[in-house]
Design a protein around this motif. Structure first.
Motif, PDB file in Angstrom:
ATOM      1  N   GLY A  28     -74.770 -10.449 -10.921  1.00  0.00           N
ATOM      2  CA  GLY A  28     -75.848  -9.462 -10.936  1.00  0.00           C
ATOM      3  C   GLY A  28     -76.110  -8.913 -12.320  1.00  0.00           C
ATOM      4  N   LEU A  29     -75.120  -9.026 -13.203  1.00  0.00           N
ATOM      5  CA  LEU A  29     -75.275  -8.571 -14.589  1.00  0.00           C
ATOM      6  C   LEU A  29     -75.565  -9.729 -15.528  1.00  0.00           C
ATOM      7  CD1 LEU A  29     -72.237  -6.111 -14.664  1.00  0.00           C
ATOM      8  CD2 LEU A  29     -74.660  -5.471 -14.573  1.00  0.00           C
ATOM      9  N   GLY A  30     -75.686 -10.935 -14.952  1.00  0.00           N
ATOM     10  CA  GLY A  30     -75.992 -12.103 -15.768  1.00  0.00           C
ATOM     11  C   GLY A  30     -74.779 -12.810 -16.327  1.00  0.00           C
ATOM     12  N   PHE A  31     -73.607 -12.645 -15.697  1.00  0.00           N
ATOM     13  CA  PHE A  31     -72.390 -13.256 -16.199  1.00  0.00           C
ATOM     14  C   PHE A  31     -71.751 -14.176 -15.157  1.00  0.00           C
ATOM     15  CE2 PHE A  31     -72.829  -9.606 -18.955  1.00  0.00           C
ATOM     16  CZ  PHE A  31     -72.460 -10.103 -20.192  1.00  0.00           C
ATOM     17  N   GLU A  32     -71.112 -15.223 -15.650  1.00  0.00           N
ATOM     18  CA  GLU A  32     -70.356 -16.160 -14.825  1.00  0.00           C
ATOM     19  C   GLU A  32     -68.871 -15.984 -15.134  1.00  0.00           C
ATOM     20  OE1 GLU A  32     -69.723 -21.029 -14.430  1.00  0.00           O
ATOM     21  OE2 GLU A  32     -70.976 -20.161 -16.026  1.00  0.00           O
ATOM     22  N   LEU A  33     -68.024 -15.979 -14.108  1.00  0.00           N
ATOM     23  CA  LEU A  33     -66.573 -15.909 -14.309  1.00  0.00           C
ATOM     24  C   LEU A  33     -66.036 -17.313 -14.531  1.00  0.00           C
ATOM     25  CD1 LEU A  33     -65.513 -13.308 -11.571  1.00  0.00           C
ATOM     26  CD2 LEU A  33     -66.251 -12.902 -13.925  1.00  0.00           C
ATOM     27  N   VAL A  34     -65.343 -17.514 -15.648  1.00  0.00           N
ATOM     28  CA  VAL A  34     -64.816 -18.830 -16.002  1.00  0.00           C
ATOM     29  C   VAL A  34     -63.314 -18.709 -16.238  1.00  0.00           C
ATOM     30  CG1 VAL A  34     -64.959 -20.770 -17.602  1.00  0.00           C
ATOM     31  CG2 VAL A  34     -67.015 -19.431 -17.082  1.00  0.00           C
ATOM     32  N   SER A  55     -53.629 -12.614 -27.558  1.00  0.00           N
ATOM     33  CA  SER A  55     -53.708 -11.157 -27.600  1.00  0.00           C
ATOM     34  C   SER A  55     -54.747 -10.581 -26.648  1.00  0.00           C
ATOM     35  CB  SER A  55     -54.019 -10.700 -29.032  1.00  0.00           C
ATOM     36  OG  SER A  55     -55.197 -11.337 -29.508  1.00  0.00           O
ATOM     37  N   ALA A  56     -55.439 -11.437 -25.881  1.00  0.00           N
ATOM     38  CA  ALA A  56     -56.528 -10.965 -25.028  1.00  0.00           C
ATOM     39  C   ALA A  56     -56.233 -11.237 -23.556  1.00  0.00           C
ATOM     40  CB  ALA A  56     -57.840 -11.643 -25.422  1.00  0.00           C
ATOM     41  N   ARG A  57     -56.574 -10.264 -22.697  1.00  0.00           N
ATOM     42  CA  ARG A  57     -56.451 -10.450 -21.252  1.00  0.00           C
ATOM     43  C   ARG A  57     -57.685 -11.140 -20.700  1.00  0.00           C
ATOM     44  NH1 ARG A  57     -56.073  -5.809 -18.070  1.00  0.00           N
ATOM     45  NH2 ARG A  57     -54.626  -6.843 -16.658  1.00  0.00           N
ATOM     46  N   SER A  58     -58.830 -10.913 -21.321  1.00  0.00           N
ATOM     47  CA  SER A  58     -60.078 -11.572 -20.956  1.00  0.00           C
ATOM     48  C   SER A  58     -60.976 -11.569 -22.176  1.00  0.00           C
ATOM     49  CB  SER A  58     -60.761 -10.849 -19.784  1.00  0.00           C
ATOM     50  OG  SER A  58     -61.235  -9.573 -20.192  1.00  0.00           O
ATOM     51  N   VAL A  59     -61.993 -12.411 -22.154  1.00  0.00           N
ATOM     52  CA  VAL A  59     -62.957 -12.480 -23.253  1.00  0.00           C
ATOM     53  C   VAL A  59     -64.346 -12.584 -22.647  1.00  0.00           C
ATOM     54  CG1 VAL A  59     -63.838 -13.869 -25.168  1.00  0.00           C
ATOM     55  CG2 VAL A  59     -61.374 -13.538 -24.908  1.00  0.00           C
ATOM     56  N   THR A  60     -65.275 -11.779 -23.133  1.00  0.00           N
ATOM     57  CA  THR A  60     -66.656 -11.828 -22.670  1.00  0.00           C
ATOM     58  C   THR A  60     -67.547 -12.418 -23.754  1.00  0.00           C
ATOM     59  OG1 THR A  60     -66.331  -9.891 -21.252  1.00  0.00           O
ATOM     60  CG2 THR A  60     -68.597 -10.493 -21.778  1.00  0.00           C
ATOM     61  N   ASP A  61     -68.247 -13.498 -23.415  1.00  0.00           N
ATOM     62  CA  ASP A  61     -69.200 -14.130 -24.315  1.00  0.00           C
ATOM     63  C   ASP A  61     -70.572 -13.541 -23.999  1.00  0.00           C
ATOM     64  OD1 ASP A  61     -71.024 -15.747 -25.605  1.00  0.00           O
ATOM     65  OD2 ASP A  61     -70.012 -17.632 -25.115  1.00  0.00           O
ATOM     66  N   LEU A  62     -71.013 -12.592 -24.827  1.00  0.00           N
ATOM     67  CA  LEU A  62     -72.275 -11.905 -24.581  1.00  0.00           C
ATOM     68  C   LEU A  62     -73.475 -12.817 -24.795  1.00  0.00           C
ATOM     69  CD1 LEU A  62     -71.494  -8.517 -26.388  1.00  0.00           C
ATOM     70  CD2 LEU A  62     -71.345  -9.010 -23.944  1.00  0.00           C
ATOM     71  N   GLU A  63     -73.330 -13.819 -25.655  1.00  0.00           N
ATOM     72  CA  GLU A  63     -74.454 -14.701 -25.957  1.00  0.00           C
ATOM     73  C   GLU A  63     -74.730 -15.668 -24.807  1.00  0.00           C
ATOM     74  OE1 GLU A  63     -75.471 -18.266 -29.111  1.00  0.00           O
ATOM     75  OE2 GLU A  63     -74.432 -16.472 -29.835  1.00  0.00           O
ATOM     76  N   ILE A 116     -67.633 -14.638 -18.685  1.00  0.00           N
ATOM     77  CA  ILE A 116     -66.414 -13.835 -18.762  1.00  0.00           C
ATOM     78  C   ILE A 116     -65.249 -14.776 -18.537  1.00  0.00           C
ATOM     79  CG2 ILE A 116     -65.069 -11.979 -17.712  1.00  0.00           C
ATOM     80  CD1 ILE A 116     -67.700 -10.642 -16.928  1.00  0.00           C
ATOM     81  N   TYR A 117     -64.443 -14.968 -19.578  1.00  0.00           N
ATOM     82  CA  TYR A 117     -63.309 -15.898 -19.502  1.00  0.00           C
ATOM     83  C   TYR A 117     -62.066 -15.162 -19.022  1.00  0.00           C
ATOM     84  CZ  TYR A 117     -66.220 -19.104 -22.235  1.00  0.00           C
ATOM     85  OH  TYR A 117     -67.231 -19.919 -22.664  1.00  0.00           O
ATOM     86  N   LEU A 118     -61.404 -15.748 -18.034  1.00  0.00           N
ATOM     87  CA  LEU A 118     -60.201 -15.178 -17.436  1.00  0.00           C
ATOM     88  C   LEU A 118     -59.110 -16.238 -17.376  1.00  0.00           C
ATOM     89  CD1 LEU A 118     -62.020 -13.541 -14.397  1.00  0.00           C
ATOM     90  CD2 LEU A 118     -61.037 -12.275 -16.315  1.00  0.00           C
ATOM     91  N   PRO A 119     -57.843 -15.835 -17.262  1.00  0.00           N
ATOM     92  CA  PRO A 119     -56.781 -16.832 -17.085  1.00  0.00           C
ATOM     93  C   PRO A 119     -56.907 -17.496 -15.727  1.00  0.00           C
ATOM     94  CG  PRO A 119     -55.909 -14.613 -16.840  1.00  0.00           C
ATOM     95  CD  PRO A 119     -57.319 -14.463 -17.308  1.00  0.00           C
ATOM     96  N   PRO A 120     -56.253 -18.659 -15.539  1.00  0.00           N
ATOM     97  CA  PRO A 120     -56.320 -19.319 -14.236  1.00  0.00           C
ATOM     98  C   PRO A 120     -55.646 -18.489 -13.153  1.00  0.00           C
ATOM     99  CG  PRO A 120     -54.994 -20.588 -15.810  1.00  0.00           C
ATOM    100  CD  PRO A 120     -55.458 -19.358 -16.517  1.00  0.00           C
ATOM    101  N   ALA A 121     -56.064 -18.703 -11.923  1.00  0.00           N
ATOM    102  CA  ALA A 121     -55.524 -17.934 -10.801  1.00  0.00           C
ATOM    103  C   ALA A 121     -54.201 -18.531 -10.336  1.00  0.00           C
ATOM    104  CB  ALA A 121     -56.525 -17.924  -9.646  1.00  0.00           C
ATOM    105  N   SER A 122     -53.122 -17.718 -10.441  1.00  0.00           N
ATOM    106  CA  SER A 122     -51.842 -18.155  -9.875  1.00  0.00           C
ATOM    107  C   SER A 122     -51.835 -17.933  -8.371  1.00  0.00           C
ATOM    108  CB  SER A 122     -50.687 -17.383 -10.524  1.00  0.00           C
ATOM    109  OG  SER A 122     -50.885 -15.984 -10.382  1.00  0.00           O
ATOM    110  N   ILE A 123     -52.516 -16.857  -7.948  1.00  0.00           N
ATOM    111  CA  ILE A 123     -52.717 -16.580  -6.529  1.00  0.00           C
ATOM    112  C   ILE A 123     -54.224 -16.429  -6.337  1.00  0.00           C
ATOM    113  CG2 ILE A 123     -52.248 -15.018  -4.603  1.00  0.00           C
ATOM    114  CD1 ILE A 123     -49.765 -14.096  -6.073  1.00  0.00           C
ATOM    115  N   PRO A 124     -54.880 -17.351  -5.635  1.00  0.00           N
ATOM    116  CA  PRO A 124     -56.338 -17.270  -5.490  1.00  0.00           C
ATOM    117  C   PRO A 124     -56.788 -15.897  -4.996  1.00  0.00           C
ATOM    118  CG  PRO A 124     -55.513 -19.340  -4.605  1.00  0.00           C
ATOM    119  CD  PRO A 124     -54.305 -18.507  -4.935  1.00  0.00           C
ATOM    120  N   GLY A 125     -57.736 -15.303  -5.732  1.00  0.00           N
ATOM    121  CA  GLY A 125     -58.266 -14.003  -5.329  1.00  0.00           C
ATOM    122  C   GLY A 125     -57.310 -12.851  -5.519  1.00  0.00           C
TER     123      GLY A 125
END
Length: 475
Positions: free
Chosen positions: A183-189, A197-205, A209-218
């Motif tokens: 809804g804000l124009g972002f995809e979770l990757v 040093s980062a827990r997540s990274v947001t690519d505004l361009e 939104i980059y996240l680590p892989p899921a060890s436990i889905p959801g």
């Protein structure tokens, strides 16, 4: 201020594009040109009816005027100049206020903004130390105490957003979080090579939104990290100009994530029902919304006073007795150093937060009353194991509020006179006589106590590593 500035810039952009003077447009909508000038300069907020009239005369939609995007690259520079001059850093320089006149070139504006950015970077580098972190964190904790740890504006935004994706009750799903991001124009990757040093990274361009892989889905952790990244956008955060602002933003994104995972209406209904039954328990609250015990306990502190009329305290304590996080508005005397900071200080050995480690069976919450110089408190403590050591999570209340909680019948009772050294810090006389001068020990030191935070745009995050990551994923 920044929203009014942008609105004013957009009105001016469309006015000049239509070839109208201030007086001509003002006359068309029934106001003086001087009043319109104040609006274009971000000094006055127009009524919605006036905005509608302006939009009609200019041949645009109201939404075009209300957009948060600068109408042109030049306007973006002028808005940024306005923003930095509203900040504490610019004020501290003792410089005059500059107005972006027509004669001021774009290159001049870029130079001023760039110089300010460099001064801000050097200022952050100079103060991003453990001492500054502790001072800023103490001030923030004291501020939140005056607010009963409750932020109604963020509550309202979170409740609206979870409602918009159709969430009604129970645990917020990862799919719902993904829809909120979309809804804000972002995809979770999900990626395996996030900067260390980062827990997540947001690519505004590119809207990712980059996240680590899921060890436990959801799992709760990934939902929370995604919501925190979303929060920066929803709450309109700029790059932090000081360490205190960085901490304030971190508090706000954590609050937003918790308010989405445990929405206000559903949470208050659940806790109010439990209070009616005199059966409030953090473990029930935790399980009802599919979050961690710590997240549920912290969320309880947001709602307890404002919605349940219960004052309380929260502690996260390591197995060595050191405080990691703390909050109170119920009069409990937290251990503090001379600066007023509680992080790293040792809690009394008689408190529930430490007594809970003595149990063999730790599957359920541990309940205890503690008599202190400030009064008697009831506590519920749950222990857990982190990546390096054990920890305990405590929610406690004054004796008068214990009647609302499960575990109030406990007969366990301790007495604490801390900060009196004789309470639990001074060795017994016979042991001192036996071992004084005959012992030597090497202390276990937490490295972060002495290490300055890596300097960068965002304290603790390596810019080189961050930008290299974004470049690698930009294709």
């Amino acid at each position: 201020m920044s929203n009014l500035t942008t609105l004013g810039q957009r009105i001016r952009h469309y006015r000049t594009g239509a070839g109208l003077t201030l007086d001509e447009l003002g006359a068309a909508v029934g106001i003086a040109g001087s009043q319109l000038s104040l609006m274009e300069n971000g000094k006055r907020e127009p009524r919605l009816t006036l905005l509608a009239a302006l939009a009609q005369r200019l041949g645009v939609e109201v939404a075009d005027l209300l957009s948060t995007e600068p109408p042109s690259p030049r306007a973006a520079l002028e808005i940024e100049l306005e923003r930095i001059q509203q900040g504490a850093l610019y004020s501290s320089l003792g410089l005059p206020t500059l107005r972006a006149s027509k004669s001021m070139t774009d290159d001049t504006l870029r130079a001023i903004i760039g110089l300010h950015a460099e001064i801000a970077r050097r200022e952050r580098e100079a103060i991003a130390t453990p001492e500054e972190a502790r001072r800023a964190n103490t001030e923030l904790r004291q501020l939140m105490r005056t607010k009963d740890n409750y932020l109604p504006d963020i509550e309202e935004i979170a409740q609206r957003m979870v409602g918009e994706v159709g969430h009604v009750s129970g645990a917020l799903t990862h799919r719902s979080v993904s829809r909120m991001a979309a809804g804000l124009g972002f995809e979770l990757v999900h990626v395996h090579d996030l900067p260390h040093s980062a827990r997540s990274v947001t690519d505004l361009e590119n809207g990712r939104i980059y996240l680590p892989p899921a060890s436990i889905p959801g799992g709760h952790g990934l939902r929370s990290m995604a919501l925190q990244a979303i929060a920066h956008r929803v709450l309109g955060h700029h790059e932090p100009q000081s360490y205190a602002e960085f901490l304030q933003q971190r508090l706000e994104i954590n609050y937003f994530a918790a308010a989405c995972l445990m929405p206000l209406r559903q949470s208050v209904e659940f806790l109010a029902a439990a209070k009616t039954e005199r059966n409030i328990a953090v473990e029930d609250f935790r399980d009802a919304f599919g979050v961690t015990h710590e997240a549920a306990a912290l969320r309880f502190t947001n709602l307890a006073t404002s919605h349940l009329d219960i004052t309380c305290h929260f502690l996260r304590v390591g197995d060595d007795g050191a405080v990691y996080k703390a909050y109170e508005n119920d009069g409990l005397r937290l251990p503090v150093d001379v600066t007023g900071s509680t992080e790293g200080q040792l809690v009394c050995r008689h408190w529930s937060a430490r007594r809970a480690f003595d149990r063999v069976n730790r599957t359920t919450e541990f309940y205890q009353y503690t008599d202190t110089p400030e009064g008697t408190f009831w506590d519920s403590t749950q222990t857990g194991t982190g990546s390096a050591e054990e920890f305990s999570i405590t929610i406690g209340v004054p004796f008068a509020h214990a009647k609302w909680f499960r575990g109030r019948e406990t007969e366990l009772r301790e007495k604490s006179t801390c900060p009196d050294q004789a309470c639990c810090s001074t060795p017994a006389r016979e042991l001192s006589s036996r071992w004084a001068g005959k012992a030597w020990s090497s202390a276990k030191l937490h490295a972060h106590i002495l290490s300055p935070l890596p300097s960068g745009t965002f304290p603790g995050v390596d810019d080189q590593e961050l930008y290299a990551f974004l470049e690698a994923h930009s294709g």
